[in-house]
Design an enzyme around this catalytic site. Structure first.
Site, mmCIF file in Angstrom:
data_model
loop_
_atom_site.group_PDB
_atom_site.id
_atom_site.type_symbol
_atom_site.label_atom_id
_atom_site.label_comp_id
_atom_site.label_asym_id
_atom_site.label_seq_id
_atom_site.Cartn_x
_atom_site.Cartn_y
_atom_site.Cartn_z
ATOM 1 N N GLU A 16 -48.142 23.664 -6.816
ATOM 2 C CA GLU A 16 -49.053 23.915 -5.542
ATOM 3 C C GLU A 16 -50.475 23.099 -6.072
ATOM 4 O OE1 GLU A 16 -49.549 27.915 -4.331
ATOM 5 O OE2 GLU A 16 -47.816 28.046 -3.373
ATOM 6 N N LYS A 17 -50.665 23.095 -7.266
ATOM 7 C CA LYS A 17 -51.726 22.111 -7.712
ATOM 8 C C LYS A 17 -51.806 20.941 -6.821
ATOM 9 C CE LYS A 17 -54.825 19.992 -10.249
ATOM 10 N NZ LYS A 17 -54.459 18.792 -10.531
ATOM 11 N N ASP A 18 -50.783 20.118 -6.470
ATOM 12 C CA ASP A 18 -50.763 18.887 -5.726
ATOM 13 C C ASP A 18 -50.183 19.277 -4.505
ATOM 14 O OD1 ASP A 18 -51.364 16.630 -8.025
ATOM 15 O OD2 ASP A 18 -50.136 18.176 -9.113
ATOM 16 N N GLN B 284 -47.268 4.723 -7.868
ATOM 17 C CA GLN B 284 -48.230 5.585 -7.327
ATOM 18 C C GLN B 284 -49.571 5.717 -7.713
ATOM 19 O OE1 GLN B 284 -45.783 9.242 -8.954
ATOM 20 N NE2 GLN B 284 -47.891 10.234 -9.038
ATOM 21 N N HIS C 161 -47.343 22.840 -16.388
ATOM 22 C CA HIS C 161 -45.962 22.139 -16.159
ATOM 23 C C HIS C 161 -45.010 23.270 -16.651
ATOM 24 C CE1 HIS C 161 -48.209 18.165 -16.917
ATOM 25 N NE2 HIS C 161 -47.743 18.205 -15.755
ATOM 26 N N SER D 239 -54.593 20.257 -15.783
ATOM 27 C CA SER D 239 -54.346 18.928 -15.055
ATOM 28 C C SER D 239 -54.341 18.123 -16.697
ATOM 29 C CB SER D 239 -55.421 18.496 -14.399
ATOM 30 O OG SER D 239 -55.228 16.962 -14.257
ATOM 31 N N SER D 240 -53.376 17.334 -16.454
ATOM 32 C CA SER D 240 -53.237 16.057 -17.603
ATOM 33 C C SER D 240 -54.677 15.314 -17.826
ATOM 34 C CB SER D 240 -52.234 15.394 -17.275
ATOM 35 O OG SER D 240 -51.019 15.955 -17.032
HETATM 36 P P1 AMP Z 1 -47.915 15.650 -12.912
HETATM 37 O O1 AMP Z 1 -47.147 15.600 -14.575
HETATM 38 O O2 AMP Z 1 -49.289 15.799 -12.717
HETATM 39 O O3 AMP Z 1 -47.167 14.632 -11.911
HETATM 40 O O4 AMP Z 1 -47.168 17.107 -12.264
HETATM 41 C C1 AMP Z 1 -45.834 17.435 -12.718
HETATM 42 C C2 AMP Z 1 -45.729 18.523 -11.690
HETATM 43 O O5 AMP Z 1 -46.389 19.836 -12.272
HETATM 44 C C3 AMP Z 1 -46.295 18.520 -10.443
HETATM 45 O O6 AMP Z 1 -45.427 19.290 -9.154
HETATM 46 C C4 AMP Z 1 -47.515 19.560 -10.288
HETATM 47 O O7 AMP Z 1 -47.892 19.731 -9.037
HETATM 48 C C5 AMP Z 1 -47.253 20.363 -11.356
HETATM 49 N N1 AMP Z 1 -48.529 20.937 -12.089
HETATM 50 C C6 AMP Z 1 -49.590 20.182 -12.821
HETATM 51 N N2 AMP Z 1 -50.453 20.857 -13.079
HETATM 52 C C7 AMP Z 1 -50.290 22.188 -12.582
HETATM 53 C C8 AMP Z 1 -51.015 23.387 -12.846
HETATM 54 N N3 AMP Z 1 -52.203 23.459 -13.500
HETATM 55 N N4 AMP Z 1 -50.293 24.664 -12.141
HETATM 56 C C9 AMP Z 1 -49.007 24.368 -11.680
HETATM 57 N N5 AMP Z 1 -48.450 23.132 -11.602
HETATM 58 C C10 AMP Z 1 -48.898 22.045 -11.893
#
Ligand code: AMP
Length: 279
Positions: free
Chosen positions: A149-151, A62, A38, A186-187
């Site tokens: 790009e992870k998602d 979601q 993040h 990843s969380s």
């Molecule tokens: P989330 O909190 O999981 O919804 O993620 C928030 C944002 O952070 C989203 O745009 C994700 O794609 C990005 N994100 C999560 N994990 C990673 C990672 N390992 N590398 C790059 N971006 C990430």
């Protein structure tokens, strides 16, 4: 200081003050439980010279009924400390009541790119994502918004939505940040046991091996993908939802390059996703 914004009027006042000063504004939406991935996305936004607003909102719409909404980690104090350390200007912390007040009745539904992959295994997921991101973009009205790009499919869905709705916002993808052994941050990695954490790295290893074989044309694409699926299962994953080669924009099946190789697989009770570019 990271300013904590908890009302829509405070958010709008802050963004307006930046605009009056001629500054650009970037939004990085998150669900919190922040990690280096993040932060890297936020640093990309900062490096582009914009004021950065991170949002933290665990969006109930979601999550599927059998997914982890209730146990999703919410370490808010740690998150704020990380944002402070990263020099992030502000964090937008809406409540469920602010996002979905009584009578709320609108869904933003993107067709096509939402249908395969995650869409097939998580019905309604991208309706929730598109709707909440559309709202966050309307609330903050940034010049740019950054997604990891992870998602990868989420990034493609948001690009489509913003183009279709003529939103005057540039959507920027940021590269995936990984642990030393390749596991994408990843969380949800915190759900993994020590043993599962070891196994988890095999997902990225299988992707990189398959991508190299596809690039080198060592065999039929489908045979290479099948070998990769076997490898993931033999490593100890319980099941694979998909491990497929797709067009990088439409996510339709393809065997030609450039393409994106995407996977979702279950390790114990945790579902992990990852993807890489094949060029
Ligand atoms: P989330 O909190 O999981 O919804 O993620 C928030 C944002 O952070 C989203 O745009 C994700 O794609 C990005 N994100 C999560 N994990 C990673 C990672 N390992 N590398 C790059 N971006 C990430």
């Amino acid at each position: 200081m990271t300013e904590q914004l908890t009302s829509l009027s405070a958010l709008r006042d802050r963004v307006a003050s930046w605009r009056r000063a001629g500054e650009r504004v970037a939004l990085v939406p998150t669900m919190g439980a922040l990690h280096r991935g993040h932060l890297a996305v936020m640093q990309t936004a900062k490096a582009d010279g914009a004021r950065v607003v991170a949002s933290i909102f665990v969006n109930p719409t979601q999550f599927g009924p059998n997914e982890d909404f209730h146990r999703y980690p919410r370490p808010l104090a740690d998150d704020i400390a990380l944002l402070e350390k990263g020099g992030i200007d502000a964090v937008w912390l809406p409540t469920v009541d602010i996002m979905y007040p009584g009578g709320f009745a609108t869904t933003v539904q993107v067709k096509g790119v939402t249908e395969p992959l995650e869409g097939a295994f998580r019905p309604g997921h991208f309706d929730g994502v598109a709707t909440v991101v559309a709202k966050l973009l309307q609330q903050v009205m940034p010049d740019t918004a950054y997604f990891g790009e992870k998602d990868y499919q989420q990034l493609a869905v948001i690009q489509r939505m913003v183009a279709d709705l003529n939103m005057p916002i540039r959507i920027i993808g940021a590269p995936t940040v990984r642990e030393a052994d390749g596991l994408a941050l990843s969380s949800r990695n915190r759900y993994l046991s020590a043993e599962e954490r070891q196994t988890a790295a095999q997902l990225y290893a299988a992707l990189t091996e398959a991508a190299a074989a596809i690039r080198a044309e060592t065999g039929e694409v489908e045979a290479i993908l099948e070998t990769a699926r076997q490898r993931v299962l033999e490593a100890g994953f319980r099941a694979i939802d998909y491990l497929d080669l797709r067009d990088p924009v439409t996510l339709a099946p393809t065997t030609s390059l450039p393409a994106r190789l995407l996977v979702a697989a279950h390790l114990g009770t945790t579902r992990l996703i990852d993807n890489i570019s094949v060029e």
